[in-house]
Enzyme design. Structure first.
Site, PDB file in Angstrom:
ATOM      1  N   SER A 267     -33.239  -6.581  47.725  1.00  0.00           N
ATOM      2  CA  SER A 267     -34.664  -6.289  47.739  1.00  0.00           C
ATOM      3  C   SER A 267     -35.191  -6.212  49.175  1.00  0.00           C
ATOM      4  O   SER A 267     -34.734  -5.376  49.953  1.00  0.00           O
ATOM      5  CB  SER A 267     -35.408  -7.336  46.904  1.00  0.00           C
ATOM      6  OG  SER A 267     -36.719  -6.933  46.612  1.00  0.00           O
TER       7      SER A 267
ATOM      8  N   ASP B 281     -35.746  -0.689  37.132  1.00  0.00           N
ATOM      9  CA  ASP B 281     -36.359  -1.583  38.119  1.00  0.00           C
ATOM     10  C   ASP B 281     -37.804  -1.159  38.346  1.00  0.00           C
ATOM     11  O   ASP B 281     -38.071  -0.078  38.879  1.00  0.00           O
ATOM     12  CB  ASP B 281     -35.566  -1.514  39.427  1.00  0.00           C
ATOM     13  CG  ASP B 281     -35.998  -2.560  40.452  1.00  0.00           C
ATOM     14  OD1 ASP B 281     -37.125  -3.084  40.334  1.00  0.00           O
ATOM     15  OD2 ASP B 281     -35.210  -2.849  41.364  1.00  0.00           O
TER      16      ASP B 281
ATOM     17  N   HIS C  12     -34.614  -5.587  38.183  1.00  0.00           N
ATOM     18  CA  HIS C  12     -34.597  -5.727  39.640  1.00  0.00           C
ATOM     19  C   HIS C  12     -33.437  -6.583  40.162  1.00  0.00           C
ATOM     20  O   HIS C  12     -32.804  -6.225  41.158  1.00  0.00           O
ATOM     21  CB  HIS C  12     -35.929  -6.307  40.122  1.00  0.00           C
ATOM     22  CG  HIS C  12     -36.050  -6.377  41.615  1.00  0.00           C
ATOM     23  ND1 HIS C  12     -35.902  -5.267  42.414  1.00  0.00           N
ATOM     24  CD2 HIS C  12     -36.288  -7.420  42.449  1.00  0.00           C
ATOM     25  CE1 HIS C  12     -36.054  -5.624  43.687  1.00  0.00           C
ATOM     26  NE2 HIS C  12     -36.284  -6.920  43.731  1.00  0.00           N
TER      27      HIS C  12
END
Length: 267
Positions: free
Chosen positions: A107, A212, A242
């Site tokens: 991320s 996601d 995610h």
């Protein structure tokens, strides 16, 4: 279970809390860069799989995250966070000379890992980008608001496993409050630097969930296309949300990561 060892590492920003896990005779170093608002303690399962594949695993808590000092989730320049990451890498590499380093970023950590790879390509054997914030990110629209609203992450968007969301919501080391304007501006600037920076020479693997909602695959791809180098691989997982390392098919995901790493390291 392989238990982590806690330590502090001196870095340009001051010091960072770092967790390490080690194989009995490590053959490579896995340096983990966690995502926004979370911390390295959420990567216990990941570390165990990496250790099982012969790694010495090192996972710092970024400044203002987890057990590291600093105002929560605040940084004014992402390159400073990258410099901290490099200081950790240098200390661990000095303790394990000759071992190749694989940087794994998730991320926001994927953004930091990409920027790190642009600035320090010669220090890495490979890089793995898990749902990285690259290209464009809808959270940056908040910069146009006069006041940043309270927009905590919906735990249901993390994984199809509901326990992952419950654990995230109950974790006192996770930041559950609003974004900081200064941090959002730093992320925006970092994405610009990445888009205008060099392509990756280091072998790279991009993994992303098709479903996601936090960091949509299509948005990330606009950035991936800017930095994709000669040895770039991708896996997009149908139905994946995610946190692929916490997904219902996490064993498949980790298997793909370790296959990539093994191929690049010839192990």
């Amino acid at each position: 279970m392989v238990e982590p060892t806690a330590r502090e590492v001196t870095v340009p920003s001051g010091s960072l809390a770092v967790r390490t896990w080690s194989a009995a005779a490590p053959r490579w170093i896995a340096l983990l860069a966690h995502g926004y608002g979370e911390h390295s303690g959420r990567y216990q399962w990941v570390a165990q799989q990496l250790v099982g594949a012969g790694a010495f695993v090192c996972a710092p808590d970024h400044v203002g995250h987890g057990n590291s000092p600093g105002e929560r989730v605040l940084f004014s320049d992402a390159d400073d966070v990258v410099a901290d990451l490099d200081a950790v890498r240098r200390e661990i590499s000095a303790e394990h000379p000759g071992l190749p380093v694989v940087l794994i970023g998730h991320s926001l950590g994927g953004m930091l890992a990409t920027r790190y790879a642009q600035l320090h390509q010669d220090e890495l054997a490979a890089v793995v980008l898990s749902a990285p914030v690259l290209g464009t990110w809808h959270a940056l629209d908040l910069l146009e608001a006069e006041e940043i609203p309270e927009t905590p992450i919906d735990p249901a968007t993390l994984s199809r496993d509901p326990q992952v969301g419950r654990d995230y919501a109950d974790d006192p080391l996770v930041w559950h409050g609003a974004f900081k304007r200064t941090t959002l501006a730093a992320i925006d600037e970092c994405l610009t630097r990445i888009n205008e920076g060099v392509t990756l020479r280091v072998p790279a693997l991009w993994i992303h969930g098709e479903d996601d909602e936090l960091v949509p695959e299509a948005d990330t791809r606009t950035g991936i296309d800017r930095i994709r180098g000669y040895s770039f691989h991708e896996h997009i997982y149908p139905g994946g949300r995610h946190e692929l390392f916490n997904e219902t098919n996490k064993a498949e995901v980790m298997g793909d990561v370790l296959t990539f790493v093994g191929r690049e390291l010839n192990t």
